[in-house]
Design a protein around this motif. Structure first.
Motif, PDB file in Angstrom:
ATOM      1  N   GLU B   3       0.838  -1.202   0.000  1.00 42.15           N
ATOM      2  CA  GLU B   3       0.000   0.000   0.000  1.00 42.15           C
ATOM      3  C   GLU B   3       0.867   1.244   0.000  1.00 42.15           C
ATOM      4  N   THR B   4       0.368   2.295  -0.638  1.00 41.91           N
ATOM      5  CA  THR B   4       1.061   3.578  -0.540  1.00 41.91           C
ATOM      6  C   THR B   4       0.636   4.247   0.769  1.00 41.91           C
ATOM      7  N   LEU B   5       1.408   5.269   1.146  1.00 41.23           N
ATOM      8  CA  LEU B   5       1.084   6.001   2.375  1.00 41.23           C
ATOM      9  C   LEU B   5      -0.351   6.531   2.308  1.00 41.23           C
ATOM     10  N   PHE B   6      -0.701   7.098   1.152  1.00 42.04           N
ATOM     11  CA  PHE B   6      -2.049   7.648   1.043  1.00 42.04           C
ATOM     12  C   PHE B   6      -3.103   6.568   1.272  1.00 42.04           C
ATOM     13  N   GLU B   7      -2.891   5.415   0.652  1.00 42.30           N
ATOM     14  CA  GLU B   7      -3.891   4.341   0.801  1.00 42.30           C
ATOM     15  C   GLU B   7      -4.025   3.895   2.253  1.00 42.30           C
ATOM     16  N   LYS B   8      -2.915   3.895   2.970  1.00 40.87           N
ATOM     17  CA  LYS B   8      -2.986   3.513   4.390  1.00 40.87           C
ATOM     18  C   LYS B   8      -3.841   4.511   5.180  1.00 40.87           C
ATOM     19  N   ILE B   9      -3.604   5.799   4.908  1.00 42.81           N
ATOM     20  CA  ILE B   9      -4.378   6.808   5.652  1.00 42.81           C
ATOM     21  C   ILE B   9      -5.857   6.699   5.272  1.00 42.81           C
ATOM     22  N   TRP B  10      -6.103   6.575   3.982  1.00 37.88           N
ATOM     23  CA  TRP B  10      -7.489   6.465   3.490  1.00 37.88           C
ATOM     24  C   TRP B  10      -8.184   5.268   4.143  1.00 37.88           C
ATOM     25  N   ASN B  11      -7.550   4.125   4.059  1.00 40.23           N
ATOM     26  CA  ASN B  11      -8.187   2.897   4.558  1.00 40.23           C
ATOM     27  C   ASN B  11      -8.477   2.965   6.055  1.00 40.23           C
ATOM     28  N   SER B  12      -7.615   3.667   6.777  1.00 38.76           N
ATOM     29  CA  SER B  12      -7.845   3.704   8.227  1.00 38.76           C
ATOM     30  C   SER B  12      -8.911   4.729   8.616  1.00 38.76           C
ATOM     31  N   THR B 118      -2.020  19.700  13.448  1.00 33.01           N
ATOM     32  CA  THR B 118      -1.705  18.766  12.369  1.00 33.01           C
ATOM     33  C   THR B 118      -1.033  17.523  12.948  1.00 33.01           C
ATOM     34  N   LEU B 119      -1.502  16.346  12.580  1.00 29.64           N
ATOM     35  CA  LEU B 119      -0.830  15.132  13.040  1.00 29.64           C
ATOM     36  C   LEU B 119      -0.603  14.167  11.886  1.00 29.64           C
ATOM     37  N   PRO B 120       0.534  13.458  11.890  1.00 27.76           N
ATOM     38  CA  PRO B 120       0.791  12.469  10.850  1.00 27.76           C
ATOM     39  C   PRO B 120      -0.321  11.418  10.801  1.00 27.76           C
ATOM     40  N   GLY B 121      -0.609  10.964   9.614  1.00 24.31           N
ATOM     41  CA  GLY B 121      -1.591   9.892   9.468  1.00 24.31           C
ATOM     42  C   GLY B 121      -3.032  10.322   9.617  1.00 24.31           C
ATOM     43  N   SER B 122      -3.275  11.620   9.867  1.00 27.76           N
ATOM     44  CA  SER B 122      -4.659  12.055  10.101  1.00 27.76           C
ATOM     45  C   SER B 122      -5.288  12.604   8.821  1.00 27.76           C
ATOM     46  N   THR B 123      -6.616  12.805   8.883  1.00 29.02           N
ATOM     47  CA  THR B 123      -7.322  13.492   7.803  1.00 29.02           C
ATOM     48  C   THR B 123      -7.654  14.893   8.304  1.00 29.02           C
ATOM     49  N   ILE B 124      -7.308  15.893   7.496  1.00 32.23           N
ATOM     50  CA  ILE B 124      -7.481  17.288   7.915  1.00 32.23           C
ATOM     51  C   ILE B 124      -8.186  18.039   6.794  1.00 32.23           C
ATOM     52  N   VAL B 125      -9.233  18.770   7.118  1.00 27.53           N
ATOM     53  CA  VAL B 125      -9.894  19.573   6.092  1.00 27.53           C
ATOM     54  C   VAL B 125     -10.020  21.025   6.541  1.00 27.53           C
ATOM     55  N   CYS B 126     -10.196  21.882   5.550  1.00 29.66           N
ATOM     56  CA  CYS B 126     -10.463  23.295   5.799  1.00 29.66           C
ATOM     57  C   CYS B 126     -11.093  23.821   4.512  1.00 29.66           C
ATOM     58  N   LYS B 263       5.959   5.384  13.225  1.00 30.70           N
ATOM     59  CA  LYS B 263       7.215   4.915  12.637  1.00 30.70           C
ATOM     60  C   LYS B 263       7.042   3.556  11.974  1.00 30.70           C
ATOM     61  N   LYS B 264       6.140   2.769  12.517  1.00 33.25           N
ATOM     62  CA  LYS B 264       5.926   1.439  11.938  1.00 33.25           C
ATOM     63  C   LYS B 264       5.056   1.491  10.691  1.00 33.25           C
ATOM     64  N   ASN B 265       4.153   2.458  10.648  1.00 37.45           N
ATOM     65  CA  ASN B 265       3.115   2.405   9.604  1.00 37.45           C
ATOM     66  C   ASN B 265       3.162   3.462   8.514  1.00 37.45           C
ATOM     67  N   LEU B 266       3.613   4.662   8.863  1.00 33.38           N
ATOM     68  CA  LEU B 266       3.364   5.765   7.938  1.00 33.38           C
ATOM     69  C   LEU B 266       4.438   5.923   6.867  1.00 33.38           C
ATOM     70  N   MET B 267       4.454   4.988   5.952  1.00 33.97           N
ATOM     71  CA  MET B 267       5.299   5.113   4.772  1.00 33.97           C
ATOM     72  C   MET B 267       4.682   4.254   3.669  1.00 33.97           C
ATOM     73  N   SER B 268       4.990   4.610   2.430  1.00 29.01           N
ATOM     74  CA  SER B 268       4.551   3.742   1.341  1.00 29.01           C
ATOM     75  C   SER B 268       5.398   2.479   1.392  1.00 29.01           C
ATOM     76  N   ASP B 269       4.743   1.331   1.293  1.00 27.46           N
ATOM     77  CA  ASP B 269       5.486   0.074   1.329  1.00 27.46           C
ATOM     78  C   ASP B 269       6.469   0.006   0.158  1.00 27.46           C
ATOM     79  N   ALA B 270       7.552  -0.736   0.361  1.00 26.98           N
ATOM     80  CA  ALA B 270       8.486  -0.942  -0.742  1.00 26.98           C
ATOM     81  C   ALA B 270       7.712  -1.581  -1.898  1.00 26.98           C
ATOM     82  N   ASN B 271       8.012  -1.146  -3.090  1.00 33.58           N
ATOM     83  CA  ASN B 271       7.357  -1.662  -4.306  1.00 33.58           C
ATOM     84  C   ASN B 271       5.872  -1.355  -4.403  1.00 33.58           C
ATOM     85  N   SER B 272       5.368  -0.438  -3.603  1.00 33.46           N
ATOM     86  CA  SER B 272       3.941  -0.123  -3.751  1.00 33.46           C
ATOM     87  C   SER B 272       3.737   0.601  -5.077  1.00 33.46           C
TER      88      SER B 272
END
Ligand code: SF4
Lengths: 160, 469
Positions: B3-12, B118-126, B263-272
């Motif tokens: 999964e890419t980083l974006f997909e991880k945030i979206w899915n969660s 602002t926090l990593p991995g969160s959804t933020i709108v304005c 640190k464990k989760n917020l990155m695009s997986d290798a080969n995503s």
């Protein structure tokens, strides 16, 4: 839906020319409408008629998230903007607030439509009929959610 | 499955998902300002709805605040009404407002990170397109329209179609890391992918040239993602990110645990797999100057104004738009960029008015004087930036050089308050949009970095800032 075309042969018509920043303080829709398209075509409010359509190139409505842009156009009487592509926030603002229809067409159709043409838009059939030229074009269908929001009359009337 | 980083945030953040339909996405943070919120609050009242999560909602006033002395009454009545309306709305609905005299007031996209909202991995709108700025922290941060503001206030969720992913790989090392800034990187990217290159996509900036940047520089890049038509910009968080957000006003109490998790989760997986990809070598980038009326009409500082034909490359519409742009900008093809004289300089906006931007600009300005034909102002991105800058004596450097030193706000970025260009005036601006009339009817905007703006203010025309440091 039948109306006449006001065509701007331009890409990237941004929200700053649709309604310049200095007017974003205005809360009154009718007053806002007197400044519609002021950055590009100051005569627009005087020449536009109720029911008219704007036709333009790609990336229409890019820039700011100001809802004032579709409000100003729709209060002037514009029922649809027909463009080769849209910026996302303008697109959603138009649909969510039920201000006007953002209709996507391909480049070829864009070339064929001229200023002042009379068009009939049929969203059930995804069809645009050019009454002046006696031609029929297809429009890009709305995605499912957009079609539902349009049918409901805006985001808040749309219930899942 | 990768999964890419974006997909991880979206899915969660999915609340409801059905095949081939948009998803209902949970929103972690909602920021509000005075321009795009009044109708949303009117809507809540009309439908007898309340704000669902006032604890996740924060407001400030930035677009039409005066940047001059705030102890004086506001002259512009409509601006004053819009500000009072937000004050009333926040009071009625119990929303925290960083108001006009608050030490934390500032441009919404500057104060979000600064306060640790602002926090990593969160959804933020304005209800503001440059919300993408906060993607620099590995958040899915995006601008929404006013109806969506109302929807978020009422439900803390939004119906969204899943954007596609677009990898922007920035490799190499900048040749001069002071003179060639992240502003030059993002302008170069937009020049190449175009103002609609990112439409429907979330851009993820990756590569050594990105991790090399400070948080503030990363924000400049993510800020302008929207000028490429994209939905948002994203940079995976790292130690710099976690350090930046530590000990801020809104930093969560369990911050260390969160960091371990990120640190464990917020990155695009290798080969995503990304839907699209684009690579840029930053070693080749020079200081950039926009010459036209959209942010893809950009040139190297050593370059010349292009002919419409060269710019358009056989695309009739592009050629036409370049012709119109040159007419509006009153520029002739083949004019060297460094020969273009300027009337005004604006160092400000959510793109480039954070502390580092001001520090770098001051470095150039120190001991020199603004050219007598130029009017120059510095508008800090927030009152906190202003205070920190003053502690470092930057205000004195700017004022001694004849820059005006103002209170924070959007100011001349969009010309809603009295800070505007006069028709025909030409401005070197550190903001993000060079649209016709953006900085005032008939005003001509050239987008540049803070160091380029500072050096040009002193010279009275564009200069290659590499020769100044
Ligand atoms: S500084 Fe400019 S771009 Fe940023 S939020 Fe304010 S008006 Fe928008």
């Amino acid at each position: 839906m039948i109306g006449n075309v006001i065509k701007y042969e331009r890409d990237n018509i941004d929200t700053d020319v649709i309604i310049p920043g200095t007017y974003l303080k205005i809360h009154d829709y009718n007053e806002l409408a007197t400044h519609a398209m002021e950055g590009l075509d100051p005569d627009f409010p005087s020449k536009v008629k109720d029911g008219d359509f704007i036709v333009a190139g790609k990336n229409f409505g890019c820039g700011s998230s100001r809802e004032h842009a579709p409000i100003a156009l729709s209060t002037c009487g514009i029922k649809a903007v027909i463009a080769t592509s849209f910026a996302r926030i303008f697109y959603r603002n138009s649909v969510d607030g039920a201000f006007l229809l953002p209709i996507e067409i391909d480049d070829e159709t864009y070339q064929k439509i001229s200023n002042s043409d009379k068009l009939e838009i049929n969203i059930e059939k995804n069809e645009i009929k050019n009454i002046t030229k006696n031609e029929i074009y297809t429009m890009k269908p709305f995605s499912e959610i957009i079609a539902k929001i349009i049918a409901a009359g805006g985001l808040f009337k749309y219930k899942k | 499955m990768t999964e890419t980083l974006f997909e991880k945030i979206w899915n969660s953040h999915i609340v409801v998902e059905k095949e081939n339909e948009p998803s209902l996405i949970y929103i972690d943070r909602h920021l509000i300002h005075e321009v795009t919120s009044p109708q949303a609050f009117d809507g809540l009242r009309a439908n007898h709805r309340d704000v669902r999560r006032r604890d996740l909602t924060v407001a400030t006033i930035d677009h039409n605040v005066p940047t001059t002395d705030r102890s004086l009454p506001m002259i512009d009545e409509t601006s004053s009404t819009q500000i009072k309306t937000l004050e009333k709305n926040c009071k009625d609905f119990g929303i925290k407002l960083f108001g006009i005299n608050d030490p934390n007031q500032g441009i919404v996209h500057v104060i979000g990170p600064q306060l640790g909202i602002t926090l990593p991995g969160s959804t933020i709108v304005c209800g503001d397109s440059h919300t993408s700025t906060q993607g620099a922290f590995g958040a899915f941060a995006f601008g929404i329209g006013t109806s969506e503001v109302e929807h978020t206030l009422a439900t803390q969720t939004l119906w969204l179609e899943k954007p596609k992913t677009f990898e922007i790989l920035a490799t190499g090392k900048r040749k001069n890391s002071f003179a060639i800034t992240s502003k030059d990187i993002i302008l170069s990217i937009i020049k190449q992918i175009g103002t609609d290159g990112g439409t429907g996509h979330v851009l993820e900036y990756r590569g050594d040239a990105i991790t090399d940047l400070s948080m503030e520089q990363r924000m400049t890049i993510c800020n302008m993602s929207i000028e490429a038509g994209s939905r948002a910009g994203l940079i995976a968080p790292d130690e710099k990110t976690y350090d930046y957000l530590n000990n801020r006003m809104y930093t969560p109490k369990n911050y260390d645990d969160l960091v371990d998790d990120w640190k464990k989760n917020l990155m695009s997986d290798a080969n995503s797999k990304f839907d699209k990809s684009f690579t840029i070598d930053v070693e080749k980038i020079e200081p950039q100057v926009s010459w036209g009326t959209n942010p893809a009409m950009v040139s190297d500082v050593t370059g010349k104004i292009p002919t419409p034909e060269d710019f358009g490359q056989n695309n009739e519409i592009q050629i036409e738009s370049a012709k119109k742009a040159l007419l509006y900008m009153d520029l002739k093809p083949d004019t060297p960029i460094i020969e273009i004289p300027i009337d005004r300089v604006f160092i400000g906006s959510c793109t480039n008015a954070r502390l580092e931007d001001l520090k770098d600009a001051a470095e150039i300005v120190k001991g020199k004087t603004v050219n007598s034909d130029v009017g120059a102002i510095v508008v800090p991105g927030s009152q906190m930036v202003k205070l920190e800058a003053e502690k470092l004596g930057l205000d004195k450097i700017f004022k001694d050089a004849n820059f005006e030193w103002r209170e924070s706000g959007c100011s001349m970025c969009l010309g809603m308050n009295p800070d505007i260009l006069k028709p025909g005036e030409r401005c070197a601006s550190t903001s993000n949009r060079n649209f016709e009339g953006r900085q005032g009817s008939g005003g001509r905007t050239h987008l540049v970095s803070p160091v380029m703006a500072a050096a040009s203010a002193i010279a009275g025309h564009f200069v290659d800032v590499r020769e100044w440091c």
